[in-house]
Design a protein around this motif. Structure first.
Motif, PDB file in Angstrom:
ATOM      1  N   LEU A 184      15.387   8.160  11.192  1.00 30.94           N
ATOM      2  CA  LEU A 184      13.383   7.658  11.523  1.00 30.94           C
ATOM      3  C   LEU A 184      12.939   8.026  13.060  1.00 30.94           C
ATOM      4  O   LEU A 184      11.795   8.963  12.423  1.00 30.94           O
ATOM      5  CB  LEU A 184      13.058   6.420  10.557  1.00 30.94           C
ATOM      6  CG  LEU A 184      13.961   5.421   9.115  1.00 30.94           C
ATOM      7  CD1 LEU A 184      13.500   4.258   8.738  1.00 30.94           C
ATOM      8  CD2 LEU A 184      12.387   6.869   8.312  1.00 30.94           C
ATOM      9  N   ALA A 185      13.273   7.188  13.445  1.00 28.38           N
ATOM     10  CA  ALA A 185      12.830   7.713  15.167  1.00 28.38           C
ATOM     11  C   ALA A 185      12.713   9.229  15.190  1.00 28.38           C
ATOM     12  O   ALA A 185      11.964   9.397  15.638  1.00 28.38           O
ATOM     13  CB  ALA A 185      13.896   7.003  16.083  1.00 28.38           C
ATOM     14  N   ILE A 186      13.633   9.520  15.139  1.00 28.06           N
ATOM     15  CA  ILE A 186      13.359  11.519  15.709  1.00 28.06           C
ATOM     16  C   ILE A 186      13.027  12.660  14.525  1.00 28.06           C
ATOM     17  O   ILE A 186      11.719  13.318  15.071  1.00 28.06           O
ATOM     18  CB  ILE A 186      15.126  11.638  15.591  1.00 28.06           C
ATOM     19  CG1 ILE A 186      16.136  11.110  16.676  1.00 28.06           C
ATOM     20  CG2 ILE A 186      14.831  13.123  16.051  1.00 28.06           C
ATOM     21  CD1 ILE A 186      17.514  12.012  16.683  1.00 28.06           C
TER      22      ILE A 186
ATOM     23  N   LEU B 157      10.005  14.603  15.129  1.00 29.99           N
ATOM     24  CA  LEU B 157       9.382  15.935  14.629  1.00 29.99           C
ATOM     25  C   LEU B 157       8.725  15.902  13.585  1.00 29.99           C
ATOM     26  O   LEU B 157       7.790  17.188  13.566  1.00 29.99           O
ATOM     27  CB  LEU B 157      10.979  16.118  14.257  1.00 29.99           C
ATOM     28  CG  LEU B 157      12.056  16.074  15.440  1.00 29.99           C
ATOM     29  CD1 LEU B 157      13.744  16.460  14.984  1.00 29.99           C
ATOM     30  CD2 LEU B 157      12.077  17.343  16.377  1.00 29.99           C
ATOM     31  N   GLU B 158       7.433  15.154  13.242  1.00 25.37           N
ATOM     32  CA  GLU B 158       6.701  15.053  12.240  1.00 25.37           C
ATOM     33  C   GLU B 158       6.892  15.888  11.531  1.00 25.37           C
ATOM     34  O   GLU B 158       6.999  16.375  10.255  1.00 25.37           O
ATOM     35  CB  GLU B 158       5.827  16.038  13.255  1.00 25.37           C
ATOM     36  CG  GLU B 158       5.091  15.311  14.362  1.00 25.37           C
ATOM     37  CD  GLU B 158       4.013  16.143  14.798  1.00 25.37           C
ATOM     38  OE1 GLU B 158       3.232  17.001  13.737  1.00 25.37           O
ATOM     39  OE2 GLU B 158       3.170  15.622  15.377  1.00 25.37           O
ATOM     40  N   ILE B 159       8.613  15.269  10.650  1.00 24.67           N
ATOM     41  CA  ILE B 159       9.270  15.534   9.616  1.00 24.67           C
ATOM     42  C   ILE B 159       8.862  14.121   8.364  1.00 24.67           C
ATOM     43  O   ILE B 159       8.318  13.073   8.768  1.00 24.67           O
ATOM     44  CB  ILE B 159      11.021  15.188   9.632  1.00 24.67           C
ATOM     45  CG1 ILE B 159      11.111  15.852  10.245  1.00 24.67           C
ATOM     46  CG2 ILE B 159      10.903  15.505   8.155  1.00 24.67           C
ATOM     47  CD1 ILE B 159      12.543  16.374  10.828  1.00 24.67           C
ATOM     48  N   THR B 160       7.455  14.991   7.690  1.00 20.78           N
ATOM     49  CA  THR B 160       7.233  13.584   6.472  1.00 20.78           C
ATOM     50  C   THR B 160       7.590  13.832   4.598  1.00 20.78           C
ATOM     51  O   THR B 160       7.881  12.997   4.230  1.00 20.78           O
ATOM     52  CB  THR B 160       5.675  13.679   6.443  1.00 20.78           C
ATOM     53  OG1 THR B 160       5.356  15.071   6.292  1.00 20.78           O
ATOM     54  CG2 THR B 160       5.573  13.673   7.581  1.00 20.78           C
ATOM     55  N   ASP B 161       8.241  15.265   4.570  1.00 23.64           N
ATOM     56  CA  ASP B 161       9.068  15.224   3.662  1.00 23.64           C
ATOM     57  C   ASP B 161      10.559  16.485   3.857  1.00 23.64           C
ATOM     58  O   ASP B 161      10.504  16.970   5.289  1.00 23.64           O
ATOM     59  CB  ASP B 161       8.060  15.516   2.516  1.00 23.64           C
ATOM     60  CG  ASP B 161       7.152  16.637   2.769  1.00 23.64           C
ATOM     61  OD1 ASP B 161       8.095  18.153   3.199  1.00 23.64           O
ATOM     62  OD2 ASP B 161       6.414  16.910   2.656  1.00 23.64           O
ATOM     63  N   GLU B 162      11.238  16.506   2.323  1.00 21.66           N
ATOM     64  CA  GLU B 162      11.843  17.458   1.631  1.00 21.66           C
ATOM     65  C   GLU B 162      11.854  18.677   3.204  1.00 21.66           C
ATOM     66  O   GLU B 162      12.308  19.253   3.426  1.00 21.66           O
ATOM     67  CB  GLU B 162      12.498  17.391   0.924  1.00 21.66           C
ATOM     68  CG  GLU B 162      14.040  18.211   0.850  1.00 21.66           C
ATOM     69  CD  GLU B 162      15.123  17.138   1.873  1.00 21.66           C
ATOM     70  OE1 GLU B 162      15.732  17.763   2.377  1.00 21.66           O
ATOM     71  OE2 GLU B 162      14.957  16.229   1.843  1.00 21.66           O
ATOM     72  N   ASP B 163      10.265  18.948   2.249  1.00 22.88           N
ATOM     73  CA  ASP B 163       9.614  20.886   2.891  1.00 22.88           C
ATOM     74  C   ASP B 163      10.421  21.155   4.332  1.00 22.88           C
ATOM     75  O   ASP B 163      10.762  21.905   5.117  1.00 22.88           O
ATOM     76  CB  ASP B 163       8.442  20.785   2.250  1.00 22.88           C
ATOM     77  CG  ASP B 163       8.867  21.503   0.269  1.00 22.88           C
ATOM     78  OD1 ASP B 163       9.517  21.094   0.131  1.00 22.88           O
ATOM     79  OD2 ASP B 163       7.903  21.091   0.323  1.00 22.88           O
ATOM     80  N   ASP B 164       9.478  19.688   4.990  1.00 21.87           N
ATOM     81  CA  ASP B 164       9.805  20.023   6.583  1.00 21.87           C
ATOM     82  C   ASP B 164      11.199  20.126   7.021  1.00 21.87           C
ATOM     83  O   ASP B 164      11.659  20.927   8.512  1.00 21.87           O
ATOM     84  CB  ASP B 164       9.346  18.701   7.075  1.00 21.87           C
ATOM     85  CG  ASP B 164       7.760  18.032   6.552  1.00 21.87           C
ATOM     86  OD1 ASP B 164       7.339  19.350   7.123  1.00 21.87           O
ATOM     87  OD2 ASP B 164       7.444  17.437   6.904  1.00 21.87           O
ATOM     88  N   THR B 165      12.208  19.536   6.517  1.00 21.12           N
ATOM     89  CA  THR B 165      13.374  19.034   6.627  1.00 21.12           C
ATOM     90  C   THR B 165      13.932  21.108   6.851  1.00 21.12           C
ATOM     91  O   THR B 165      14.732  21.227   7.495  1.00 21.12           O
ATOM     92  CB  THR B 165      14.776  18.427   6.385  1.00 21.12           C
ATOM     93  OG1 THR B 165      13.851  16.710   5.940  1.00 21.12           O
ATOM     94  CG2 THR B 165      15.871  18.159   5.893  1.00 21.12           C
TER      95      THR B 165
ATOM     96  N   GLY C  43       0.881  -1.436   0.134  1.00 24.65           N
ATOM     97  CA  GLY C  43       0.129   0.182   0.285  1.00 24.65           C
ATOM     98  C   GLY C  43       0.719   1.441   0.005  1.00 24.65           C
ATOM     99  O   GLY C  43       1.825   1.668   0.125  1.00 24.65           O
ATOM    100  N   ASP C  44      -0.089   2.473  -0.428  1.00 24.36           N
ATOM    101  CA  ASP C  44       1.063   3.666  -0.361  1.00 24.36           C
ATOM    102  C   ASP C  44       0.345   4.347   0.443  1.00 24.36           C
ATOM    103  O   ASP C  44      -1.265   4.456   0.252  1.00 24.36           O
ATOM    104  CB  ASP C  44       0.639   4.365  -1.831  1.00 24.36           C
ATOM    105  CG  ASP C  44       1.356   5.017  -2.596  1.00 24.36           C
ATOM    106  OD1 ASP C  44       2.126   6.089  -1.252  1.00 24.36           O
ATOM    107  OD2 ASP C  44       1.795   5.802  -3.318  1.00 24.36           O
ATOM    108  N   PRO C  45       1.469   5.391   0.871  1.00 28.73           N
ATOM    109  CA  PRO C  45       0.895   5.302   2.467  1.00 28.73           C
ATOM    110  C   PRO C  45      -0.361   6.895   1.371  1.00 28.73           C
ATOM    111  O   PRO C  45      -1.367   7.897   2.309  1.00 28.73           O
ATOM    112  CB  PRO C  45       1.460   6.641   3.460  1.00 28.73           C
ATOM    113  CG  PRO C  45       2.912   5.992   2.658  1.00 28.73           C
ATOM    114  CD  PRO C  45       2.863   4.920   1.906  1.00 28.73           C
ATOM    115  N   GLU C  46       0.260   7.524   0.356  1.00 28.67           N
ATOM    116  CA  GLU C  46      -0.300   9.433  -0.228  1.00 28.67           C
ATOM    117  C   GLU C  46      -1.791   8.240  -0.777  1.00 28.67           C
ATOM    118  O   GLU C  46      -2.207   9.267  -1.462  1.00 28.67           O
ATOM    119  CB  GLU C  46       0.935   8.954  -1.187  1.00 28.67           C
ATOM    120  CG  GLU C  46       1.819  10.006  -0.274  1.00 28.67           C
ATOM    121  CD  GLU C  46       2.456  10.617   0.512  1.00 28.67           C
ATOM    122  OE1 GLU C  46       1.383  11.457   0.325  1.00 28.67           O
ATOM    123  OE2 GLU C  46       2.505  10.359   1.811  1.00 28.67           O
ATOM    124  N   ALA C  47      -1.865   6.962  -1.405  1.00 26.27           N
ATOM    125  CA  ALA C  47      -2.612   6.758  -1.860  1.00 26.27           C
ATOM    126  C   ALA C  47      -4.621   6.745  -1.039  1.00 26.27           C
ATOM    127  O   ALA C  47      -3.847   6.131  -0.183  1.00 26.27           O
ATOM    128  CB  ALA C  47      -2.461   5.299  -3.063  1.00 26.27           C
TER     129      ALA C  47
END
Length: 201
Positions: free
Chosen positions: A152-154, A158-166, A75-79
């Motif tokens: 991945l844990a940190i 921090l609720e980082i899901t993509d590069e924009d969050d970083t 499954g794709d979490p985005e779909a």
């Protein structure tokens, strides 16, 4: 924290770490181990043959960090699949998890323990001023996997899901309570990146 890995002649990697850096990596790795939990082999009454055929959990972990470390295989979490497709994906993921999660946990546990062992050996030999950590090729791969799990844990906390969050993390004000964890996340990312480059042919 400017430390970065460099390749060693004949394979492996080395990095200079001071006592604070050693303490941070060790503390975070111990927390990761506690989160992953003890393995069946740590139970003195465990039957090795039964352990070989033991089934793992079929449901995803409740903790979001563990869900990030042990995601569903299908499954794709985005779909957004239809009800029937979602039910099939859930069934396939449950079956896959039942037969693989115990081994995945054991592998992550062993990688984390390898980090702790090498740091403990370094600390006992180095005193309080830090030292150069030298890793064999096999230890380098274990470190790489453990650093990935730590990030991945940190990142999950921090609720980082993509590069924009970083990108947003670089602009956090110093008074933000997440700042120390963000600094650790970014620093571990630098270590991971330089370790990857040492392992490339």
């Amino acid at each position: 924290m400017p430390g970065h890995f460099e390749p060693l002649p004949g394979g492996g990697a080395a990095v200079a770490l001071d006592d604070v850096e050693i303490s941070i990596i060790r503390s975070l790795t111990v927390q990761l181990l506690e989160l992953i939990g003890p393995g069946p082999a740590e139970d003195a009454s465990a039957d090795p043959l039964a352990e070989l055929f033991a089934e793992g959990p079929s449901e995803p972990p409740a903790d979001p960090v563990l869900r990030r470390l042990f995601p569903d295989a299908y499954g794709d979490p985005e779909a957004t699949p239809g009800p029937k497709e979602a039910e099939e994906q859930q069934a396939h993921s449950a079956e896959f998890r039942r037969y693989t999660e115990n081994d995945l946990r054991a592998g992550k546990r062993e990688n984390a323990l390898a980090v702790i062992r090498t740091l403990d050996a370094l600390t006992s030999a180095a005193g309080d001023s830090g030292a150069v950590l030298k890793l064999s090729p096999a230890e380098s791969r274990q470190w790489l996997s453990a650093l990935n799990d730590l990030r991945l844990a940190i990142g999950s906390r921090l609720e980082i899901t993509d590069e924009d969050d970083t990108d947003l993390l670089y602009r956090l004000p110093d008074e933000d309570p997440r700042k120390p964890m963000v600094m650790a996340y970014l620093w571990l990312g630098g270590l991971q990146e330089t370790l990857v480059s040492t392992l490339m042919p």
